[in-house]
Design a protein around this motif. Structure first.
Motif, PDB file in Angstrom:
ATOM      1  N   THR A  36     -10.060   5.031  -5.556  1.00 49.04           N
ATOM      2  CA  THR A  36     -10.519   6.118  -4.693  1.00 49.04           C
ATOM      3  C   THR A  36     -10.177   5.844  -3.236  1.00 49.04           C
ATOM      4  OG1 THR A  36     -12.673   5.046  -4.472  1.00 49.04           O
ATOM      5  CG2 THR A  36     -12.444   6.695  -6.212  1.00 49.04           C
ATOM      6  N   ARG A  37      -9.604   4.676  -2.983  1.00 49.70           N
ATOM      7  CA  ARG A  37      -9.243   4.247  -1.631  1.00 49.70           C
ATOM      8  C   ARG A  37      -7.890   3.550  -1.698  1.00 49.70           C
ATOM      9  NH1 ARG A  37     -14.943   1.380  -0.112  1.00 49.70           N
ATOM     10  NH2 ARG A  37     -16.265   3.060  -0.840  1.00 49.70           N
ATOM     11  N   GLY A  38      -7.387   3.123  -0.568  1.00 46.39           N
ATOM     12  CA  GLY A  38      -6.130   2.404  -0.543  1.00 46.39           C
ATOM     13  C   GLY A  38      -6.259   1.009  -1.128  1.00 46.39           C
ATOM     14  N   LYS A  39      -5.172   0.506  -1.705  1.00 43.38           N
ATOM     15  CA  LYS A  39      -5.162  -0.855  -2.242  1.00 43.38           C
ATOM     16  C   LYS A  39      -5.021  -1.841  -1.080  1.00 43.38           C
ATOM     17  CE  LYS A  39      -2.946   0.280  -6.620  1.00 43.38           C
ATOM     18  NZ  LYS A  39      -1.760   0.006  -7.446  1.00 43.38           N
ATOM     19  N   ALA A  40      -5.779  -2.918  -1.127  1.00 42.42           N
ATOM     20  CA  ALA A  40      -5.802  -3.892  -0.030  1.00 42.42           C
ATOM     21  C   ALA A  40      -4.429  -4.504   0.227  1.00 42.42           C
ATOM     22  CB  ALA A  40      -6.824  -4.981  -0.325  1.00 42.42           C
ATOM     23  N   HIS A  41      -3.706  -4.865  -0.823  1.00 43.61           N
ATOM     24  CA  HIS A  41      -2.414  -5.516  -0.605  1.00 43.61           C
ATOM     25  C   HIS A  41      -1.393  -4.552   0.000  1.00 43.61           C
ATOM     26  CE1 HIS A  41      -1.779  -3.806  -4.642  1.00 43.61           C
ATOM     27  NE2 HIS A  41      -0.489  -3.882  -4.390  1.00 43.61           N
ATOM     28  N   LYS A  42      -1.499  -3.262  -0.297  1.00 40.52           N
ATOM     29  CA  LYS A  42      -0.588  -2.289   0.314  1.00 40.52           C
ATOM     30  C   LYS A  42      -0.951  -2.048   1.779  1.00 40.52           C
ATOM     31  CE  LYS A  42       0.995  -0.098  -3.843  1.00 40.52           C
ATOM     32  NZ  LYS A  42       1.274   1.126  -4.550  1.00 40.52           N
ATOM     33  N   MET A  43      -2.235  -2.088   2.100  1.00 38.97           N
ATOM     34  CA  MET A  43      -2.644  -1.970   3.502  1.00 38.97           C
ATOM     35  C   MET A  43      -2.143  -3.161   4.306  1.00 38.97           C
ATOM     36  SD  MET A  43      -6.440  -0.473   3.460  1.00 38.97           S
ATOM     37  CE  MET A  43      -6.811   1.087   2.727  1.00 38.97           C
ATOM     38  N   LEU A  44      -2.203  -4.344   3.710  1.00 42.48           N
ATOM     39  CA  LEU A  44      -1.700  -5.535   4.378  1.00 42.48           C
ATOM     40  C   LEU A  44      -0.203  -5.414   4.624  1.00 42.48           C
ATOM     41  CD1 LEU A  44      -2.106  -8.410   5.439  1.00 42.48           C
ATOM     42  CD2 LEU A  44      -1.784  -9.216   3.100  1.00 42.48           C
ATOM     43  N   LEU A  45       0.541  -4.935   3.646  1.00 41.45           N
ATOM     44  CA  LEU A  45       1.978  -4.755   3.797  1.00 41.45           C
ATOM     45  C   LEU A  45       2.287  -3.762   4.916  1.00 41.45           C
ATOM     46  CD1 LEU A  45       4.831  -5.329   2.811  1.00 41.45           C
ATOM     47  CD2 LEU A  45       4.530  -3.516   1.127  1.00 41.45           C
ATOM     48  N   HIS A  46       1.538  -2.670   4.988  1.00 42.59           N
ATOM     49  CA  HIS A  46       1.736  -1.694   6.065  1.00 42.59           C
ATOM     50  C   HIS A  46       1.446  -2.314   7.432  1.00 42.59           C
ATOM     51  CE1 HIS A  46       1.806   1.303   2.868  1.00 42.59           C
ATOM     52  NE2 HIS A  46       2.324   2.129   3.747  1.00 42.59           N
ATOM     53  N   ALA A  47       0.408  -3.115   7.503  1.00 39.56           N
ATOM     54  CA  ALA A  47       0.066  -3.757   8.775  1.00 39.56           C
ATOM     55  C   ALA A  47       1.169  -4.719   9.218  1.00 39.56           C
ATOM     56  CB  ALA A  47      -1.260  -4.494   8.647  1.00 39.56           C
ATOM     57  N   VAL A  48       1.659  -5.522   8.285  1.00 38.98           N
ATOM     58  CA  VAL A  48       2.725  -6.474   8.610  1.00 38.98           C
ATOM     59  C   VAL A  48       3.995  -5.729   9.023  1.00 38.98           C
ATOM     60  CG1 VAL A  48       4.245  -8.241   7.622  1.00 38.98           C
ATOM     61  CG2 VAL A  48       1.789  -8.331   7.199  1.00 38.98           C
ATOM     62  N   ALA A  49       4.302  -4.647   8.350  1.00 36.34           N
ATOM     63  CA  ALA A  49       5.480  -3.866   8.693  1.00 36.34           C
ATOM     64  C   ALA A  49       5.322  -3.149  10.032  1.00 36.34           C
ATOM     65  CB  ALA A  49       5.767  -2.843   7.588  1.00 36.34           C
ATOM     66  N   GLY A  50       4.106  -2.799  10.407  1.00 34.00           N
ATOM     67  CA  GLY A  50       3.880  -2.069  11.651  1.00 34.00           C
ATOM     68  C   GLY A  50       3.929  -2.928  12.892  1.00 34.00           C
ATOM     69  N   VAL A  51       3.649  -4.208  12.793  1.00 38.69           N
ATOM     70  CA  VAL A  51       3.607  -5.085  13.966  1.00 38.69           C
ATOM     71  C   VAL A  51       4.941  -5.115  14.707  1.00 38.69           C
ATOM     72  CG1 VAL A  51       3.319  -7.477  14.716  1.00 38.69           C
ATOM     73  CG2 VAL A  51       1.666  -6.451  13.173  1.00 38.69           C
ATOM     74  N   PRO A  52       6.078  -5.316  14.043  1.00 37.04           N
ATOM     75  CA  PRO A  52       7.340  -5.305  14.800  1.00 37.04           C
ATOM     76  C   PRO A  52       7.573  -3.978  15.522  1.00 37.04           C
ATOM     77  CG  PRO A  52       7.697  -6.216  12.620  1.00 37.04           C
ATOM     78  CD  PRO A  52       6.302  -5.651  12.639  1.00 37.04           C
ATOM     79  N   GLY A  53       7.144  -2.888  14.923  1.00 35.77           N
ATOM     80  CA  GLY A  53       7.302  -1.591  15.577  1.00 35.77           C
ATOM     81  C   GLY A  53       6.491  -1.508  16.852  1.00 35.77           C
ATOM     82  N   LEU A  54       5.301  -2.087  16.845  1.00 31.89           N
ATOM     83  CA  LEU A  54       4.470  -2.092  18.059  1.00 31.89           C
ATOM     84  C   LEU A  54       5.078  -2.975  19.136  1.00 31.89           C
ATOM     85  CD1 LEU A  54       0.959  -2.331  16.404  1.00 31.89           C
ATOM     86  CD2 LEU A  54       1.993  -0.319  17.449  1.00 31.89           C
ATOM     87  N   ILE A  55       5.706  -4.057  18.732  1.00 32.53           N
ATOM     88  CA  ILE A  55       6.301  -4.975  19.696  1.00 32.53           C
ATOM     89  C   ILE A  55       7.588  -4.391  20.287  1.00 32.53           C
ATOM     90  CG2 ILE A  55       7.400  -7.236  19.939  1.00 32.53           C
ATOM     91  CD1 ILE A  55       5.393  -8.242  17.818  1.00 32.53           C
ATOM     92  N   LEU A  56       8.400  -3.746  19.451  1.00 36.30           N
ATOM     93  CA  LEU A  56       9.686  -3.231  19.903  1.00 36.30           C
ATOM     94  C   LEU A  56       9.582  -1.951  20.733  1.00 36.30           C
ATOM     95  CD1 LEU A  56      11.777  -3.829  16.662  1.00 36.30           C
ATOM     96  CD2 LEU A  56      11.850  -5.139  18.795  1.00 36.30           C
ATOM     97  N   PHE A  57       8.560  -1.173  20.499  1.00 33.55           N
ATOM     98  CA  PHE A  57       8.461   0.102  21.216  1.00 33.55           C
ATOM     99  C   PHE A  57       7.320   0.022  22.137  1.00 33.55           C
ATOM    100  CE2 PHE A  57      10.648   1.031  17.232  1.00 33.55           C
ATOM    101  CZ  PHE A  57      11.797   1.615  17.727  1.00 33.55           C
TER     102      PHE A  57
END
Length: 57
Positions: A36-57
């Motif tokens: 009924t909610r997001g899977k924890a490991h997929k949320m972690l993957l999204h967070a890890v993938a988002g960090v470089p985007g925050l640093i680069l832009f």
């Protein structure tokens, strides 16, 4: 950084970040959750993938 995570029953958890954002996590039905909610490991993957985007832009 401090975060709070609480067990909501079965395989569901909810967390609150220091900034007050709520995060809800659950396991898939195959793993015994209700999905009924997001899977924890997929949320972690999204967070890890988002960090470089925050640093680069």
């Amino acid at each position: 950084m401090k975060t709070t995570v609480k067990w909501d029953g079965y395989l569901a958890f909810s967390g609150i970040t220091p900034s007050g954002h709520k995060i809800a996590m659950d396991a898939s039905e195959e793993a015994g959750g209700a999905l009924t909610r997001g899977k924890a490991h997929k949320m972690l993957l999204h967070a890890v993938a988002g960090v470089p985007g925050l640093i680069l832009f």
